[in-house]
Structure formats: C-alpha cells, structure tokens
Design a protein around this motif. Structure first.
Motif: not given
Length: 205
Positions: A135-140, A146-148, A173-177, A182-186
């Motif tokens: 669900l999160i992968d689809a949302e992204l 995620i929200a804004l 590993s299969g969730y590309a979005n 995660l990399k953007r947060v980091e």
C-alpha cells in the motif's frame, strides 16, 4: 531536553531522528528494554504504560512517539513538518495512525520475534508487513513524500521500522518506491540512522 531511549527501539529512533532534523540538542538517557528497565518503578513514574520513548522538555513529560512528534512539530517545526491547515494536518495524522497500527503490527512486530524472541506468528506478521508495504509503495508512486509535497512527521514516523524490516525477515527489496523514499529520508540534513542489527535477513548481509 531529555529523551529516554533505547537504541533498539524504532519508536525511540523516530523521536531522536526528528530532534536531529530540527537541529535540537537533546540529552539521551538509555533505558534498556532487554533488561526490563522500562518496567521498573523509577521509569514508571515517568510513563505508567512502561513504554519508550519519553521526552522531558521545559517541565513537561511526554510519552508516545506520535504524540511527541506532534509536540515537537508544533513547538519547533514552524509549520513545515505538520501543517496548520485542516486538510494538510489530516493527511499527516492519517499516516501517524498507520505507523501506530499497521506498521506496529507488521514490520515492528516481525522484528520483535528476531530481536527479542516475541511469541508471535512469524508468517502472519510478515504477511501483514507486505500488505502495508504494498500500500505504501503504491501511495508513493509519483510522489516524493508520503503525506505532503514536502517531508513531514508522517515520513519520520514511518521510516524507522520500514528501513529495519529486513531484521524481521521482511524483504523490502521489491518495493522500488519505498526504497527510493528511504533514500530521500536519509538525505535530509540532520539525518541520523537507526542502529542496524545482524538478525533476520540482515544476519547474512
């Protein structure tokens, strides 16, 4: 400001992370979950639920990581991390609920099995983990955050247990979005990583 914290706790990390993103210095007080220090009478005076984290700030004692994130965003975030408008605030709070619900009963619970030997059904919690990650992968999809249209405390609340999901034998590993997010947060200024543990899928990494 004082943060009662355990390095193994994703709930603790999300508060530590947000304080660092805000550039707010904090005194860390280590409370060992493994040793049961969070259930001792001294700590229970701070939080009778016996849970981490707890934040002491300017005479206030606050428990629950989501509540602490809201407090810090309201006090120090200047509207950047939690909008004042009703729609923006609702969008952020929706994902705070996911962090306290589906993430807690999915990736967080799976990790409790490998780290603490929790008596949970591994197949069940791993399935729940993949359900919410899908669900999160689809949302992204097509979104940076995620929200804004900018990072918010929703991203902070979700980050820790998702990045640590492999420790609970949840393969992300299969969730590309999700991985791009995660990399953007980091990459955010002030980011501090969640401690890595060689358990689950990370045992052989």
């Amino acid at each position: 400001m004082k943060l009662y914290y355990d390095a193994l706790s994703g709930h603790s990390h999300r508060v530590q992370l947000f304080l660092s993103l805000l550039g707010k210095p904090v005194e860390i007080v280590n409370v060992s979950l493994a040793a049961g220090e969070h259930k001792k009478s001294e700590f229970l005076k701070l939080n009778r639920f016996g849970q981490l984290p707890v934040l002491e700030e300017n005479g206030a004692v606050l428990a629950d990581s989501a509540a602490i994130l809201v407090y810090l965003a309201k006090k120090f975030g200047h509207g950047a991390w939690l909008p004042e408008d009703a729609l923006g605030a609702a969008r952020v709070h929706r994902w705070l609920s996911v962090a306290s619900g589906e993430i807690a009963y999915g990736p967080s619970a799976a990790r409790l099995i490998t780290l603490f030997g929790a008596k949970l059904n591994a197949d069940e919690v791993i399935k729940r983990s993949h359900d919410i990650l899908k669900l999160i992968d689809a949302e992204l999809d097509g979104r940076q955050w995620i929200a804004l249209d900018q990072p918010s405390i929703a991203d902070v609340a979700l980050y820790s247990y998702i990045t640590a999901a492999p420790e609970g034998n949840v393969d992300i590993s299969g969730y590309a979005n999700v991985n791009a997010w995660l990399k953007r947060v980091e990459a955010l200024p002030g980011f501090v990583p969640f401690a890595r543990n060689a358990v689950g899928l990370r045992a052989a990494a």
